[in-house]
Design a protein around this motif. Structure first.
Motif, mmCIF file in Angstrom:
data_model
loop_
_atom_site.group_PDB
_atom_site.id
_atom_site.type_symbol
_atom_site.label_atom_id
_atom_site.label_comp_id
_atom_site.label_asym_id
_atom_site.label_seq_id
_atom_site.Cartn_x
_atom_site.Cartn_y
_atom_site.Cartn_z
ATOM 1 N N TYR A 167 -32.873 -30.066 -51.247
ATOM 2 C CA TYR A 167 -32.118 -30.531 -52.415
ATOM 3 C C TYR A 167 -32.390 -29.588 -53.565
ATOM 4 N N TYR A 249 -18.226 -32.611 -53.334
ATOM 5 C CA TYR A 249 -18.130 -34.045 -53.515
ATOM 6 C C TYR A 249 -18.134 -34.394 -55.003
ATOM 7 N N ASP A 250 -18.222 -35.693 -55.275
ATOM 8 C CA ASP A 250 -18.128 -36.160 -56.651
ATOM 9 C C ASP A 250 -19.255 -35.606 -57.521
ATOM 10 N N HIS A 251 -18.938 -35.463 -58.795
ATOM 11 C CA HIS A 251 -19.916 -35.102 -59.816
ATOM 12 C C HIS A 251 -20.669 -33.833 -59.458
ATOM 13 N N ALA A 253 -21.521 -32.412 -56.713
ATOM 14 C CA ALA A 253 -22.488 -32.385 -55.608
ATOM 15 C C ALA A 253 -21.847 -31.581 -54.484
ATOM 16 N N GLN A 278 -28.264 -29.746 -50.364
ATOM 17 C CA GLN A 278 -27.435 -30.570 -51.236
ATOM 18 C C GLN A 278 -27.728 -30.140 -52.662
ATOM 19 N N ARG A 280 -26.747 -30.135 -56.735
ATOM 20 C CA ARG A 280 -26.048 -30.750 -57.869
ATOM 21 C C ARG A 280 -25.966 -29.685 -58.945
ATOM 22 N N HIS A 452 -10.622 -31.711 -61.826
ATOM 23 C CA HIS A 452 -11.218 -32.993 -62.192
ATOM 24 C C HIS A 452 -12.709 -32.873 -62.449
ATOM 25 N N MET B 1 -20.646 -37.833 -53.838
ATOM 26 C CA MET B 1 -21.981 -38.307 -54.223
ATOM 27 C C MET B 1 -22.051 -38.441 -55.737
ATOM 28 N N LEU B 2 -21.946 -39.682 -56.218
ATOM 29 C CA LEU B 2 -21.913 -39.897 -57.667
ATOM 30 C C LEU B 2 -23.263 -39.558 -58.304
ATOM 31 N N LEU B 3 -23.215 -39.243 -59.572
ATOM 32 C CA LEU B 3 -24.424 -39.108 -60.377
ATOM 33 C C LEU B 3 -24.397 -40.283 -61.350
#
Ligand SMILES: [Zn+2]
Lengths: 1009, 93
Positions: A167, A249-251, A253, A278, A280, A452, B1-3
Motif C-alpha cells: 500500500y 477506482y474511486d477517490h 485509488a 494499492q 492512493r 470526475h 475504493m472510497l476515502l
C-alpha cells in the motif's frame, strides 16, 4: 538450427555480445539481453506464432507491445506455466521455454483450422444460435466447446512462487513513462512532491525507445537516460518499471501490478514474483499513450501483416527487420517515418499506399532517395499468402470509401505489410475513473472529456501526437498536479526540452473497413478481421447490425468483439466505425463500450498475495486447543473458530463417537469447551434499561447473582440471537451470544447506543477471548465440582439453577476465582466454569483428572447439538432463518407486554400474526432408523413428484442413543396445531412419512435443577 | 475504493468501514401507536437516491464509531462527513 536471419548488424537496445538461448515449441533459438520473446522470434525468422481462437487461422506477430492479439503463448513449465502471455511483453531470459496455443497436434498442422473452411457455420452469435436446443444435450455441447475454445491451458500443479501486496500514498502518480510522462514526473518531482512513476515496460521511455525521435538535438533515448538518472536519485520519486496500472477506482485509488521477477527465469531467493500495489494518489497524471489501429481489409491477419509503429519499434529498439520487402498502407502521416526507417535498415520498400487524395509533401526528397513510391488515393484491398504474406492487391476506392473503382487494380509482391489505421488514445484508465470520453472526428478517436477525479491526461493519450506538445504539456501537467497537491517549485523549474521540428500533419482519412477486391466491392476476397484475438470480422459486425443489435454493448456481447484479454485495444474504434456505418449513424450516437478494470490480466497469485494456505483466513483457537488436538479431536470451523466436532477413539466412526459422547453426558459426565461463546461485558447505570430494550423479556427484575435466557429481535420482529445473560452487579451484566454471531451482536448494541440512545450511560466491551469456559454436564457434575471446590456449598438450595457465583478452585486458580454459572445447553445438571483465558487449559486438565472416576467424556459440537435438540433447545441460524419470530419457536410467552423492545411492534403486524406461519415442531419418522437430511422439504401427501406446495422444512436431524431412534426438528406451517398428524419429508425423489410431535423429546426433569 | 473521513480518526480507506445504509432514520418513540403501514415504512422502506445520499458508516476496524456521510451516488464524491446527532450540513449546490 535456426539462424537469426532478420537481426540487423547494428543498432537497437540489445546486447549482441551475450547470447540467451530459448525454446519455442520444439525449436531452440538464440536472442540477446534487451530482446522480448517476440523480437527474438522475429529475429530468427519465425512468422507463425499461434492459431486464432475460433477459426484456428495461422497468425504472426502484429504488434510490439501490450496490444498484441496474436502472439499469445504459454510461458514456462510445471507450476510456473502461465497461458496467454503476450510474447511482446515477455522479457527474454536464458532458458526461457514457451509454447504456441490453440493448435493440435502442432502449430504448422492444426486440425482446428478446418473451422476456417467451415466458417459459414460460425456466424456472429454462433453459440447463441446453435447450442440452444434440445436443452438436455447441453452437457455434450459444452464438452465440445470447452475443447475447441478457450485460450491456452492453465498450470495444473501448485504455484511455487510468492506474491506480495503493498500500500502506498503519493502526491502525484504518473502513469506511463513516455516523453509526456517523464516530463510530468520530472516537473512534479522537482517540487519535492512524492511522485510515483509507473510504466509497463522494462525500460522507461515509451515510444522514444523505438521511434528514433530527437530531443534537445540528441537521440530521444539519451534524453530519457538523463531524466531517468535524475529521477532515480530523487528521494521523493519512486520509479516502478515493469508495472501495469490496471485499475482506477474511486477517490484516486489505483491498483498497480509490479512484475518483480517475471523477467527472470525464477524469482531470486526471498523475492516475490509479483507485487500488487494499492496506491492512493492526491493527483494522477495519465500519460498512457496511444495504440495504432490496424486497417480492416481482406486477410489482414496473415503472418507478415503488422502495425507500422510496431515495425518501427522492432527496427529501432530491437535491431530486427520483420521482413525483406515491405508495403505500407496508411490513412495518416505516421507511416512515412516508418518507411524511411525500413529503407535505412535495408528493407526494400516498393510503395506507401495512402488512402488520402493528398499525401503529405514533406517527405518527398527522402522517399525519392530510397525510391519509395507514394500511391496516394489508393488502398490495399487484400493480402495474398496463407502462412505468410506474399503480396498485396491495390486499387482505388470510390469517394465514399465503400466501393472499388474498377480497372485500376495492381499487385505488388512483398512479405511484409505495415498498416497504420490511425491512433487510438489509451483512455481505459480515464474511463474507469468515471470520466466521459468525447469523440473527435478530426483525428478519428475518443479524447478525454469531463473528469470526475483529480486527474490530468497528457501526451498521445490526450490526442497530442506531436512530440513537442507531449513534452511541454506533460511538464505543465506535472507542475500543476504537484501544485494542487500542495507543492511549489522553489526557484525555477527544469529547462524545457525541445523536440526536433515536425511538419504539421495532413488530416487522416478514416475508412473503417476497406471494401474487398471483388467487382462490386462486396465480394470480400477473404475475412477482414476487426478483433484478432476473438476472431471477429467486419462481416460479423454487419450481420449483428442487420439482426437488430443496435447498442454497441449488445453488439459486443453478441459478436464477442473486444471481449478478449486485450479488451479490444486495437479493435474497439474500428468496430464502432463499422457498426456506425452499418446503422448509418454517427459514431458518437453509437457510443463506446464501458472499460472495466483490470486493464491487463492480473494473476490470481497477485490478487491473493500472502493470503494462501494457513494464512487464508485467521484461525481462532481456544486455550484448550492443544489438548483437543492431542486427544484426537476432529475439528469443525464455526466462523473463524476451530471447535472440536467429536473425539473419535480408535476404530470409531463419527456416528459411534457422537453416540458415546451423547450417552456419557446423559448418564454420567460430559465436558465441552464452550470458550467460543460470544461474551460481552455490559456496564453502566442504565445497563438494565438497555437490556430491557434489546431483549424481548424483562431484565429489571433480575437479581444480582441471577442469570436469564434472552431472545433478541431485529426491528422486523425476527429472531437474530439468543443467549444467557447474568447480572454481576446492579450496573453490570455479562452477556453471552452464539459463537458465530458475537461480533454482529456487539455491532448491534453499539449501533443503538451510539445513534438512537446516546442518553443511556452504558458501555459494552467484548470479552469473548478473555474467558475460557468449560461446560460440565451430567448426573455426576455436582460430585465432581465438590471434589474441586471443597467446602463450597453446591446444593441446589445454595446454588440453584440459573444463578452464578464466584468460586475458588484450589490448585488450579491460585489467588483467582472462577465465575461459575449454573446454566447449560443439554438439559442436564450443568456448570459453566469461566476462568481467565490463561488458566483454561489447567482448568480443563484438572476437570479431566478429577472426573476420571466418573468416566468424564469430552464431547464436541455434534454431541452438543444432539443433546440440546433432544430437549428442544433451538440454535439461532438453524431453527431460525431470519423469518422466524419468537412465537414461531413456541417462545411467544417470553414476550414482555410491559415494555417496548426492538422488534416488538413487528410482532403484531398482520403477517406475523398469521396462524399458518411455519412453527417449530418435532418429527419422528415412521421408520425409527431413518435419518432425514436437514433442509428437506415437508409435503402433505406421499407422492414426492413436483410440483408440490412446501409446508416447511427440516431444521435439525439426528440419531439419539438416548431415544434409541432418529428424530428431527422442523418448521411446519401451523405446526403447533398438527401434533399427531402424519406429514411427509420429501428428498431424493422419495416421501418419508413422519409423525408431528412437540419439539421436545426428553424432559430435563429434576436432575437439571 | 472510497476515502472516508471518520470524524474521530480522519481520512481512512473504505475497507476499514462498514456501511449502515440510509441515515437519519429516527426510531418512532411509541411504536404501538403506529399503524402497520407507518411501522413498515420505518422498518423496510429506504430511499434509493440518484444524487446526494445521506448515509451512516461505522469505522468498524478503527474507533468503532458511527457517523454520517453525504455522498453523491453518481460520482461517489463525499460532500460531508459529520457526527451522529449533528444537523445535516449545508451542502454546495
Ligand atoms: Zn474512527
Amino acid at each position: 538450427m535456426r539462424q537469426a536471419i532478420n537481426r540487423l548488424a547494428e543498432g537497437g537496445r540489445i546486447d549482441r555480445t551475450e547470447r540467451l538461448s530459448f525454446r519455442f515449441d520444439d525449436e531452440i533459438m538464440y536472442g540477446h539481453p534487451g530482446d522480448t520473446l517476440a523480437s527474438a522470434l522475429l529475429a530468427n525468422g519465425v512468422r507463425l506464432v499461434g492459431r486464432s481462437f475460433k477459426y484456428h487461422r495461422p497468425r504472426g506477430l502484429m504488434a510490439a507491445g501490450g496490444e498484441e492479439s496474436n502472439g499469445l503463448v504459454r510461458l514456462r513449465q510445471g507450476g510456473r506455466a502461465e497461458p496467454n502471455v503476450r510474447a511482446t511483453e515477455i522479457v527474454l531470459f536464458d532458458g526461457l521455454v514457451a509454447e504456441s496455443q490453440n493448435r493440435w497436434p502442432s502449430l504448422r498442422f492444426d486440425l482446428g483450422a478446418l473451422n476456417d473452411r467451415l466458417s459459414p457455420l460460425f456466424p456472429a452469435g454462433f453459440y447463441y444460435k446453435t447450442f440452444m436446443w434440445p436443452a438436455n444435450l447441453w452437457p455434450s455441447y459444452e464438452a465440445v466447446i470447452r475443447r475447441m475454445a478457450g485460450l491456452g491451458k492453465a498450470a495444473k500443479s501448485g504455484d511455487p512462487d510468492r506474491y506480495e501486496k503493498k500500500y502506498a500514498h503519493c502526491d502525484v502518480l504518473v502513469v506511463g513513462a513516455g516523453p509526456a510522462g517523464l516530463a510530468a514526473a520530472l516537473w512534479a518531482g522537482r517540487t519535492g512532491a512524492r511522485v510515483i512513476l509507473a510504466d509497463e515496460g522494462t525500460e522507461l521511455g515509451g515510444a522514444l525507445l523505438g521511434n528514433g525521435q530527437q530531443i534537445d538535438g540528441r537521440p530521444g533515448t539519451a534524453w530519457v537516460a538523463g531524466i531517468e538518472a535524475e529521477l532515480a536519485k530523487a528521494a521523493n520519486v519512486r520509479l516502478l518499471p515493469r508495472t501495469t496500472v490496471g485499475g482506477y477506482y474511486d477517490h484516486n485509488a489505483l491498483t498497480l501490478l509490479e512484475r518483480v521477477a517475471d523477467h527472470l527465469s525464477k524469482p531470486d531467493q526471498g523475492q516475490p514474483r509479483q507485487r500488487l500495489w494499492q496506491v492512493r494518489a492526491k493527483q494522477v497524471v495519465l500519460a498512457t499513450g496511444a495504440l495504432e489501429r490496424p486497417m480492416v481489409l481482406a486477410n489482414n491477419d496473415r503472418p507478415g501483416v503488422m502495425g507500422a509503429g510496431a515495425v518501427q519499434t522492432y527496427i529501432n529498439r530491437y535491431g530486427v527487420r520483420p521482413g525483406r520487402r515491405a508495403v505500407l498502407f496508411t490513412n495518416n502521416d505516421s507511416a512515412y517515418r516508418v518507411a524511411l526507417d525500413l529503407a535505412q535498415a535495408g528493407v526494400e520498400v516498393p510503395a506507401i499506399v495512402d488512402l488520402r487524395a493528398q499525401a503529405p509533401l514533406g517527405w518527398r526528397a527522402e522517399l525519392d532517395r530510397f525510391g519509395i513510391e507514394v500511391m496516394a488515393d489508393r488502398a490495399v484491398l487484400g493480402v495474398a499468402g496463407r502462412n505468410a504474406v506474399t503480396g498485396v492487391q491495390i486499387g482505388k476506392l470510390n469517394a465514399a470509401g465503400n466501393g472499388v473503382v474498377p480497372g485500376l487494380a495492381r499487385r505488388i509482391e512483398c512479405d511484409l505489410l505495415c498498416l497504420s489505421g490511425g491512433w487510438t488514445p489509451s483512455l481505459h484508465l480515464l474511463s474507469q475513473s468515471g470520466a466521459r470520453l468525447r469523440w473527435d472526428g478530426t483525428p478519428g478517436c475518443f479524447l478525454p472529456g469531463e473528469a470526475h477525479q483529480a486527474v490530468r491526461v497528457v501526451g498521445a493519450a490526450n490526442g497530442d501526437f506531436m512530440l513537442q506538445d507531449c513534452l511541454t504539456l506533460g511538464a505543465g501537467a506535472g507542475k500543476s498536479a504537484a501544485n494542487d497537491a500542495g507543492h511549489q517549485h522553489r526557484g525555477r523549474g527544469p529547462r524545457k526540452p525541445v523536440a526536433a521540428v515536425e511538419a504539421d500533419p495532413t488530416p487522416p482519412r478514416p475508412i473503417w473497413s476497406i471494401p474487398g477486391p471483388g467487382r462490386d466491392g462486396r465480394k470480400s476476397g477473404g475475412k477482414a478481421f476487426v478483433d484478432f484475438q476473438s476472431d471477429v470480422t467486419a462481416a460479423d459486425l454487419r450481420l449483428a447490425a442487420r439482426e437488430g443489435y443496435h447498442s454497441i454493448e449488445h453488439v459486443k456481447r453478441y459478436t464477442t468483439v473486444g471481449m478478449g484479454t486485450d479488451q479490444g485495444r486495437t479493435s474497439n474504434i474500428n468496430a464502432l466505425g463499422i457498426v456506425a456505418d452499418a446503422l448509418d449513424v454517427a459514431i458518437p450516437q453509437v457510443g463506446h463500450t464501458t472499460f472495466r478494470p483490470p486493464f491487463s490480466p492480473v494473476t490470481f497469485g497477485a490478487l491473493a498475495g500472502g493470503q494462501t494456505g494457513p494464512l487464508l483466513d485467521p484461525a481462532r483457537r481456544t486455550p484448550m486447543h492443544g489438548w483437543h488436538q492431542a486427544n484426537g479431536a476432529v475439528f469443525e470451523p464455526v466462523g473463524q473458530w476451530h471447535r472440536p466436532y467429536y473425539y473419535p477413539k480408535a476404530g470409531e466412526d463419527m456416528a459411534a463417537a457422537v453416540n458415546r459422547e451423547t450417552l456419557a453426558a446423559r448418564t454420567s459426565l460430559g465436558l465441552m469447551d464452550a470458550t467460543t461463546l460470544g461474551k460481552i461485558d455490559i456496564r453502566g447505570p442504565d445497563a438494565a434499561e438497555f437490556l430491557n430494550r434489546i431483549y424481548i423479556n424483562g431484565w429489571k427484575s433480575l437479581a444480582v447473582g441471577g442469570c436469564r435466557y434472552g431472545l433478541m429481535l431485529g426491528e422486523d420482529g425476527m429472531v437474530f440471537d439468543d443467549g444467557v445473560t447474568a447480572r454481576l452487579a446492579e450496573d453490570h451484566f455479562h452477556m453471552t451470544t452464539t459463537t458465530g454471531n458475537a461480533a454482529h451482536v456487539h455491532d448491534w448494541l453499539e449501533n443503538w447506543l451510539q445513534t438512537e440512545w446516546p442518553d443511556l450511560a452504558v458501555y459494552c466491551t467484548s470479552c469473548t477471548e478473555q474467558w475460557a469456559v468449560a461446560a460440565l454436564c451430567g448426573p455426576n457434575a455436582r460430585r465432581l465440582m465438590a471434589s474441586l471446590c471443597p467446602g463450597f456449598d453446591l446444593s441446589a438450595e445454595a446454588f440453584p439453577h440459573m444463578t452464578w457465583q464466584t468460586v475458588a478452585i484450589p490448585g488450579v486458580l491460585e489467588g483467582l476465582e472462577a465465575r461459575i454459572f449454573r446454566i447449560g445447553f443439554t438439559g442436564e445438571l450443568s456448570f459453566e466454569i469461566n476462568v481467565p483465558a490463561g488458566h483454561g487449559l489447567a482448568l480443563w486438565e484438572a476437570l479431566m483428572a478429577a472426573g476420571e472416576k466418573y468416566g468424564i467424556t469430552p464431547f464436541g459440537t455434534e454431541a452438543m447439538h444432539v443433546l440440546r435438540a433432544e430437549v428442544g433447545f433451538i440454535i439461532v441460524g438453524q431453527e431460525t432463518d431470519g423469518t422466524t419470530t419468537p412465537d414461531d419457536l413456541g417462545m411467544g410467552r417470553m414476550v414482555s407486554s410491559k415494555k417496548d423492545f426492538l422488534g416488538k411492534r413487528s410482532l403484531s403486524r398482520s403477517d406475523t400474526m398469521r396462524q399458518d406461519r411455519p412453527q417449530l415442531v418435532g418429527l419422528l419418522t415412521d421408520d425409527p432408523g431413518h435419518r432425514v437430511p436437514e433442509g428437506a422439504q415437508l409435503i402433505a401427501g406421499n407422492n414426492p413428484a413436483p410440483p408440490q406446495r412446501g409446508l416447511g422444512h427440516v431444521t435439525s436431524s439426528y440419531h439419539s442413543p438416548n431415544l434409541d431412534r432418529t428424530f428431527a426438528l422442523a418448521l411446519l406451517q401451523g405446526g403447533r396445531g398438527r401434533h399427531g398428524e402424519t406429514i411427509h419429508i420429501a428428498y431424493d425423489g422419495r416421501a418419508v412419512p413422519a409423525q408431528v410431535t412437540a419439539p421436545r423429546f426428553l424432559d430435563p426433569g429434576e436432575a437439571a435443577k | 475504493m472510497l476515502l472516508l473521513q471518520c470524524p474521530w480518526c480522519g481520512d481512512r480507506s473504505e475497507e476499514e468501514f462498514a456501511c449502515g445504509g440510509e441515515g437519519d432514520i429516527v426510531r418512532p418513540l411509541v411504536p404501538e401507536e403506529l399503524d402497520d403501514r407507518a411501522w413498515g415504512d420505518y422498518v423496510f422502506m429506504r430511499r434509493n437516491e440518484k444524487g446526494i445520499h445521506f448515509e451512516r458508516w461505522r469505522h468498524a476496524h478503527g474507533c468503532g464509531r458511527w457517523f454520517n456521510v453525504a455522498r453523491s451516488t453518481v460520482t461517489h464524491e463525499i460532500l460531508a462527513s459529520y457526527q451522529v446527532g449533528d444537523d445535516r450540513p449545508e451542502l454546495p449546490e
